[in-house]
Design an enzyme around this catalytic site. Structure first.
Site, mmCIF file in Angstrom:
data_model
loop_
_atom_site.group_PDB
_atom_site.id
_atom_site.type_symbol
_atom_site.label_atom_id
_atom_site.label_comp_id
_atom_site.label_asym_id
_atom_site.label_seq_id
_atom_site.Cartn_x
_atom_site.Cartn_y
_atom_site.Cartn_z
ATOM 1 N N ASP A 132 0.846 -1.185 0.000
ATOM 2 C CA ASP A 132 0.000 0.000 0.000
ATOM 3 C C ASP A 132 0.888 1.244 0.000
ATOM 4 O O ASP A 132 2.007 1.213 0.503
ATOM 5 C CB ASP A 132 -0.887 0.030 1.248
ATOM 6 C CG ASP A 132 -2.059 -0.930 1.148
ATOM 7 O OD1 ASP A 132 -2.467 -1.244 0.024
ATOM 8 O OD2 ASP A 132 -2.549 -1.372 2.194
ATOM 9 N N ARG A 182 -1.055 -1.013 -8.637
ATOM 10 C CA ARG A 182 -2.441 -0.677 -8.300
ATOM 11 C C ARG A 182 -2.578 0.845 -8.368
ATOM 12 O O ARG A 182 -1.960 1.578 -7.589
ATOM 13 C CB ARG A 182 -2.793 -1.168 -6.900
ATOM 14 C CG ARG A 182 -4.186 -0.711 -6.436
ATOM 15 C CD ARG A 182 -4.346 -0.875 -4.931
ATOM 16 N NE ARG A 182 -4.289 -2.270 -4.527
ATOM 17 C CZ ARG A 182 -3.819 -2.688 -3.353
ATOM 18 N NH1 ARG A 182 -3.335 -1.828 -2.488
ATOM 19 N NH2 ARG A 182 -3.815 -3.966 -3.061
#
Length: 305
Positions: A132, A182
């Protein structure tokens, strides 16, 4: 304006205590969080698998400056991956990791070592890890750790937040063969000196980054619930000769489940970001900030409707 207030509240200890202690809050949180225990998240993952959805599981927890807490987070991921192993998810069952929860603020080397352990456990499952991305002060450190992890675990992915000015160039650097990225719009309160402000500016930045990734040789993971961005993704995939299976859509657990299932039914790979654990406050507040509909849902629940 409301979104900015909610992002500010996500870092407030006073608001955290108030919201967390409200009797109905946990009932509402269940929409966005798959539970607090490993068994609860395993059950949720199994249900998603049975509806042809892939997953990226996140053990909730953010910045720590405590070495023991970082070790506990790493151990939690190892326990999670062991619990998911019997489901035989392969590449459809990755985990998402926040390096700050592994001690990134204390020592990059510590975070790297714990991330290596998690990558090794994911590899046993035939799966991988996506890092992340957090606030802009962590980007350089995160990308450095990513490069080191990919030496041994080349499928390690990373999230890039489109609203940062630097992200288009970061996407160019990452759009190489085998690279998994992502792309998200961004969910932290960032100053105007480093990030685009306002929805239209962020949307344009997202499309620019998306174009770079779709034109590249990597594997784009397009994280959006926005129908316009989904349509643009499909147009760019056609323009650059991409096929089903060389990119994917990602959506959050509990949000637009009908759209998730429709895209999967049309043959797309759809991966659901599945958070679990008891440290849910920061994640929950950012979800409220992202979509006014989420706030309305929360208020209706508080009113008992």
């Amino acid at each position: 304006m409301l979104g900015q207030l909610l992002l500010a509240a996500s870092g407030s200890r006073l608001v955290r205590r108030s919201v967390s202690g409200f009797p109905l809050t946990r009932k509402v949180v269940e929409r966005f969080v798959a539970g607090e225990s490993v068994q609860e998240v395993r059950d949720a993952v199994e249900r998603l698998r049975d509806t042809n959805l892939a997953v990226s599981v996140d053990h909730l927890g953010e910045e720590t400056r405590d070495a023991r807490a970082a070790e506990n987070t790493a151990d939690a991921y190892l326990t999670l991956l062991n619990a998911l192993r019997p489901l035989q998810l392969g590449g459809r069952g990755e985990v998402s990791v926040k390096l700050s929860a592994l001690g990134q603020r204390l020592d990059d080397a510590m975070a790297l070592e714990y991330a290596r352990e998690i990558c090794a456990a994911a590899a046993i499952n035939g799966s991988s890890v996506t890092l992340d991305m957090e606030d802009h002060t962590t980007v350089d450190s995160t990308l450095t750790i990513l490069r080191k992890l990919r030496e041994d675990y080349p499928t390690t992915g990373v999230a890039i937040q489109a609203y940062l000015f630097r992200s288009e160039e970061d996407c160019r650097d990452l759009a190489s063969e085998g690279s998994r990225v992502r792309l998200v719009k961004g969910a932290y309160r960032e100053p105007a000196s480093v990030a685009h402000q306002g929805r239209s500016a962020v949307d344009r930045a997202f499309v620019r980054c998306l174009r770079v990734l779709m034109a590249g040789k990597g594997y784009p993971m397009v994280a959006t619930h926005d129908d316009r961005m989904i349509a643009i993704t499909e147009l760019l995939a056609d323009r650059f000769g991409r096929r089903v299976g060389d990119h994917e859509f990602q959506m959050l657990y509990g949000i637009r489940t009908d759209r998730q299932e429709a895209l999967a039914g049309a043959g797309h790979t759809v991966r659901v970001y599945v958070p679990y654990g008891d440290d849910w406050y920061g994640y929950f507040m950012r979800r409220l900030a992202e979509r006014p509909a989420n706030v309305a849902f929360f208020l209706r629940a508080l009113g008992g409707k």
